[in-house]
Design a protein around this motif. Structure first.
Motif, PDB file in Angstrom:
ATOM      1  N   THR A   1      63.179 -17.978 -81.614  1.00  0.00           N
ATOM      2  CA  THR A   1      64.267 -17.025 -81.859  1.00  0.00           C
ATOM      3  C   THR A   1      65.308 -17.631 -82.785  1.00  0.00           C
ATOM      4  O   THR A   1      65.795 -16.967 -83.712  1.00  0.00           O
ATOM      5  CB  THR A   1      64.915 -16.599 -80.525  1.00  0.00           C
ATOM      6  N   ILE A   2      65.641 -18.885 -82.580  1.00  0.00           N
ATOM      7  CA  ILE A   2      66.635 -19.562 -83.424  1.00  0.00           C
ATOM      8  C   ILE A   2      66.124 -19.666 -84.854  1.00  0.00           C
ATOM      9  O   ILE A   2      66.864 -19.432 -85.813  1.00  0.00           O
ATOM     10  CB  ILE A   2      66.982 -20.951 -82.835  1.00  0.00           C
ATOM     11  N   GLN A   3      64.854 -19.983 -85.028  1.00  0.00           N
ATOM     12  CA  GLN A   3      64.269 -20.040 -86.370  1.00  0.00           C
ATOM     13  C   GLN A   3      64.299 -18.677 -87.046  1.00  0.00           C
ATOM     14  O   GLN A   3      64.586 -18.570 -88.238  1.00  0.00           O
ATOM     15  CB  GLN A   3      62.839 -20.566 -86.308  1.00  0.00           C
ATOM     16  N   ALA A   4      64.021 -17.622 -86.272  1.00  0.00           N
ATOM     17  CA  ALA A   4      64.067 -16.270 -86.834  1.00  0.00           C
ATOM     18  C   ALA A   4      65.488 -15.904 -87.251  1.00  0.00           C
ATOM     19  O   ALA A   4      65.701 -15.269 -88.289  1.00  0.00           O
ATOM     20  CB  ALA A   4      63.532 -15.257 -85.821  1.00  0.00           C
ATOM     21  N   LEU A   5      66.464 -16.328 -86.456  1.00  0.00           N
ATOM     22  CA  LEU A   5      67.864 -16.075 -86.800  1.00  0.00           C
ATOM     23  C   LEU A   5      68.252 -16.810 -88.080  1.00  0.00           C
ATOM     24  O   LEU A   5      68.929 -16.246 -88.948  1.00  0.00           O
ATOM     25  CB  LEU A   5      68.787 -16.496 -85.650  1.00  0.00           C
ATOM     26  N   GLU A   6      67.814 -18.053 -88.196  1.00  0.00           N
ATOM     27  CA  GLU A   6      68.115 -18.821 -89.410  1.00  0.00           C
ATOM     28  C   GLU A   6      67.441 -18.185 -90.620  1.00  0.00           C
ATOM     29  O   GLU A   6      68.041 -18.089 -91.692  1.00  0.00           O
ATOM     30  CB  GLU A   6      67.666 -20.272 -89.247  1.00  0.00           C
ATOM     31  N   ALA A   7      66.203 -17.727 -90.442  1.00  0.00           N
ATOM     32  CA  ALA A   7      65.493 -17.079 -91.543  1.00  0.00           C
ATOM     33  C   ALA A   7      66.186 -15.781 -91.946  1.00  0.00           C
ATOM     34  O   ALA A   7      66.155 -15.392 -93.111  1.00  0.00           O
ATOM     35  CB  ALA A   7      64.048 -16.802 -91.141  1.00  0.00           C
ATOM     36  N   ALA A   8      66.817 -15.120 -90.978  1.00  0.00           N
ATOM     37  CA  ALA A   8      67.535 -13.876 -91.267  1.00  0.00           C
ATOM     38  C   ALA A   8      68.863 -14.155 -91.966  1.00  0.00           C
ATOM     39  O   ALA A   8      69.489 -13.242 -92.481  1.00  0.00           O
ATOM     40  CB  ALA A   8      67.769 -13.091 -89.982  1.00  0.00           C
ATOM     41  N   GLY A   9      69.293 -15.400 -91.962  1.00  0.00           N
ATOM     42  CA  GLY A   9      70.514 -15.754 -92.678  1.00  0.00           C
ATOM     43  C   GLY A   9      71.792 -15.635 -91.870  1.00  0.00           C
ATOM     44  O   GLY A   9      72.873 -15.564 -92.445  1.00  0.00           O
ATOM     45  N   VAL A  10      71.677 -15.617 -90.557  1.00  0.00           N
ATOM     46  CA  VAL A  10      72.889 -15.571 -89.734  1.00  0.00           C
ATOM     47  C   VAL A  10      73.304 -16.991 -89.369  1.00  0.00           C
ATOM     48  O   VAL A  10      72.487 -17.910 -89.348  1.00  0.00           O
ATOM     49  CB  VAL A  10      72.697 -14.710 -88.465  1.00  0.00           C
ATOM     50  N   SER A  11      74.578 -17.164 -89.087  1.00  0.00           N
ATOM     51  CA  SER A  11      75.078 -18.509 -88.778  1.00  0.00           C
ATOM     52  C   SER A  11      74.761 -18.858 -87.324  1.00  0.00           C
ATOM     53  O   SER A  11      74.965 -18.061 -86.421  1.00  0.00           O
ATOM     54  CB  SER A  11      76.584 -18.596 -89.043  1.00  0.00           C
ATOM     55  N   ILE A  12      74.257 -20.066 -87.162  1.00  0.00           N
ATOM     56  CA  ILE A  12      73.843 -20.563 -85.850  1.00  0.00           C
ATOM     57  C   ILE A  12      74.792 -21.687 -85.440  1.00  0.00           C
ATOM     58  O   ILE A  12      75.044 -22.599 -86.234  1.00  0.00           O
ATOM     59  CB  ILE A  12      72.400 -21.123 -85.905  1.00  0.00           C
ATOM     60  N   PRO A  13      75.327 -21.652 -84.210  1.00  0.00           N
ATOM     61  CA  PRO A  13      76.179 -22.765 -83.752  1.00  0.00           C
ATOM     62  C   PRO A  13      75.389 -24.075 -83.705  1.00  0.00           C
ATOM     63  O   PRO A  13      74.180 -24.081 -83.489  1.00  0.00           O
ATOM     64  CB  PRO A  13      76.598 -22.346 -82.346  1.00  0.00           C
ATOM     65  N   ASP A  14      76.097 -25.175 -83.915  1.00  0.00           N
ATOM     66  CA  ASP A  14      75.454 -26.488 -83.917  1.00  0.00           C
ATOM     67  C   ASP A  14      74.762 -26.794 -82.589  1.00  0.00           C
ATOM     68  O   ASP A  14      73.757 -27.492 -82.560  1.00  0.00           O
ATOM     69  CB  ASP A  14      76.486 -27.578 -84.227  1.00  0.00           C
ATOM     70  N   SER A  15      75.311 -26.278 -81.495  1.00  0.00           N
ATOM     71  CA  SER A  15      74.715 -26.550 -80.184  1.00  0.00           C
ATOM     72  C   SER A  15      73.285 -26.003 -80.113  1.00  0.00           C
ATOM     73  O   SER A  15      72.426 -26.584 -79.454  1.00  0.00           O
ATOM     74  CB  SER A  15      75.563 -25.937 -79.071  1.00  0.00           C
ATOM     75  N   LEU A  16      73.013 -24.897 -80.796  1.00  0.00           N
ATOM     76  CA  LEU A  16      71.661 -24.337 -80.792  1.00  0.00           C
ATOM     77  C   LEU A  16      70.765 -25.049 -81.792  1.00  0.00           C
ATOM     78  O   LEU A  16      69.566 -25.174 -81.580  1.00  0.00           O
ATOM     79  CB  LEU A  16      71.709 -22.843 -81.102  1.00  0.00           C
ATOM     80  N   LYS A  17      71.345 -25.510 -82.887  1.00  0.00           N
ATOM     81  CA  LYS A  17      70.560 -26.228 -83.887  1.00  0.00           C
ATOM     82  C   LYS A  17      70.036 -27.549 -83.336  1.00  0.00           C
ATOM     83  O   LYS A  17      69.002 -28.040 -83.755  1.00  0.00           O
ATOM     84  CB  LYS A  17      71.394 -26.494 -85.138  1.00  0.00           C
ATOM     85  N   SER A  18      70.768 -28.095 -82.383  1.00  0.00           N
ATOM     86  CA  SER A  18      70.390 -29.403 -81.836  1.00  0.00           C
ATOM     87  C   SER A  18      69.564 -29.287 -80.560  1.00  0.00           C
ATOM     88  O   SER A  18      69.540 -30.203 -79.751  1.00  0.00           O
ATOM     89  CB  SER A  18      71.634 -30.243 -81.590  1.00  0.00           C
ATOM     90  N   GLY A  19      68.916 -28.145 -80.358  1.00  0.00           N
ATOM     91  CA  GLY A  19      67.997 -28.028 -79.227  1.00  0.00           C
ATOM     92  C   GLY A  19      68.486 -27.181 -78.083  1.00  0.00           C
ATOM     93  O   GLY A  19      67.808 -27.089 -77.065  1.00  0.00           O
ATOM     94  N   GLY A  20      69.629 -26.549 -78.198  1.00  0.00           N
ATOM     95  CA  GLY A  20      70.115 -25.683 -77.131  1.00  0.00           C
ATOM     96  C   GLY A  20      69.270 -24.430 -77.009  1.00  0.00           C
ATOM     97  O   GLY A  20      68.604 -24.023 -77.947  1.00  0.00           O
ATOM     98  N   THR A  21      69.296 -23.831 -75.833  1.00  0.00           N
ATOM     99  CA  THR A  21      68.496 -22.619 -75.616  1.00  0.00           C
ATOM    100  C   THR A  21      69.337 -21.443 -75.139  1.00  0.00           C
ATOM    101  O   THR A  21      68.815 -20.369 -74.920  1.00  0.00           O
ATOM    102  CB  THR A  21      67.389 -22.878 -74.581  1.00  0.00           C
ATOM    103  N   GLU A  22      70.645 -21.649 -74.957  1.00  0.00           N
ATOM    104  CA  GLU A  22      71.517 -20.586 -74.473  1.00  0.00           C
ATOM    105  C   GLU A  22      72.578 -20.262 -75.503  1.00  0.00           C
ATOM    106  O   GLU A  22      73.082 -21.146 -76.195  1.00  0.00           O
ATOM    107  CB  GLU A  22      72.193 -20.994 -73.160  1.00  0.00           C
ATOM    108  N   ALA A  23      72.922 -18.989 -75.576  1.00  0.00           N
ATOM    109  CA  ALA A  23      73.956 -18.536 -76.496  1.00  0.00           C
ATOM    110  C   ALA A  23      74.928 -17.650 -75.728  1.00  0.00           C
ATOM    111  O   ALA A  23      74.563 -16.997 -74.749  1.00  0.00           O
ATOM    112  CB  ALA A  23      73.348 -17.751 -77.649  1.00  0.00           C
ATOM    113  N   SER A  24      76.154 -17.611 -76.204  1.00  0.00           N
ATOM    114  CA  SER A  24      77.155 -16.777 -75.546  1.00  0.00           C
ATOM    115  C   SER A  24      76.978 -15.326 -75.976  1.00  0.00           C
ATOM    116  O   SER A  24      76.392 -15.024 -77.013  1.00  0.00           O
ATOM    117  CB  SER A  24      78.564 -17.263 -75.891  1.00  0.00           C
ATOM    118  N   GLN A  25      77.526 -14.444 -75.152  1.00  0.00           N
ATOM    119  CA  GLN A  25      77.459 -13.018 -75.465  1.00  0.00           C
ATOM    120  C   GLN A  25      78.164 -12.741 -76.787  1.00  0.00           C
ATOM    121  O   GLN A  25      77.701 -11.927 -77.578  1.00  0.00           O
ATOM    122  CB  GLN A  25      78.106 -12.212 -74.335  1.00  0.00           C
TER     123      GLN A  25
END
Length: 149
Positions: free
Chosen positions: A64-88
């Motif tokens: 999911t994170i890779q798909a988000l990056e491919a879509a061009g949306v900004s990803i928090p660093d916590s998810l880039k470094s292996g996190g699996t949870e995101a805030s609402q």
């Protein structure tokens, strides 16, 4: 001969336009899939700090994170470094960004369809002109043969 070449060029342009439209439709389909997966994992309620897992396991979250990056949306660093949870709040931001991208692609798609219609009209005109020219040539040849008799 020139008219036949023009018709062939328009055919090629139409084929290119069709490929562009198909590629854009694939992009929209992928973004719609991503949008529906984000809506499925979004926590219910109005707490912007509520957390949600981005997948049932680490591999799905990474996907999911890779798909988000491919879509061009900004990803928090916590998810880039292996996190699996995101805030609402992050999920809502992603959903809005993806909706905007889909709207932009749909607008471009409408313009492409207008261009496609224009190409089809030009192509039809080229074939009509070519057909008329060939009919006139045939009438001239028939007249010449008739005069020779």
């Amino acid at each position: 001969l020139v008219q036949a070449e023009r018709a062939n060029n328009l055919e090629t342009q139409m084929a290119d336009q069709i490929n562009e439209i198909q590629a854009r439709n694939e992009q929209v389909r992928g973004l719609n899939d991503l949008l529906s997966s984000l809506r499925a994992v979004r926590p219910s309620g109005d707490n912007p700090d509520a957390k949600a897992k981005l997948g049932s396991n680490a591999d799905m979250a990474s996907s999911t994170i890779q798909a988000l990056e491919a879509a061009g949306v900004s990803i928090p660093d916590s998810l880039k470094s292996g996190g699996t949870e995101a805030s609402q709040k992050d999920i809502d931001t992603w959903i809005n960004d993806i909706k905007g991208k889909i709207d932009g692609l749909n607008s471009t798609g409408q313009l492409d369809m207008i261009r496609m219609q224009s190409l089809m009209n030009k192509r039809n005109e080229a074939f009509d002109t070519l057909s008329n020219i060939l009919q006139k040539v045939q009438k001239t040849l028939d007249s010449i043969v008739g005069n020779m008799r």
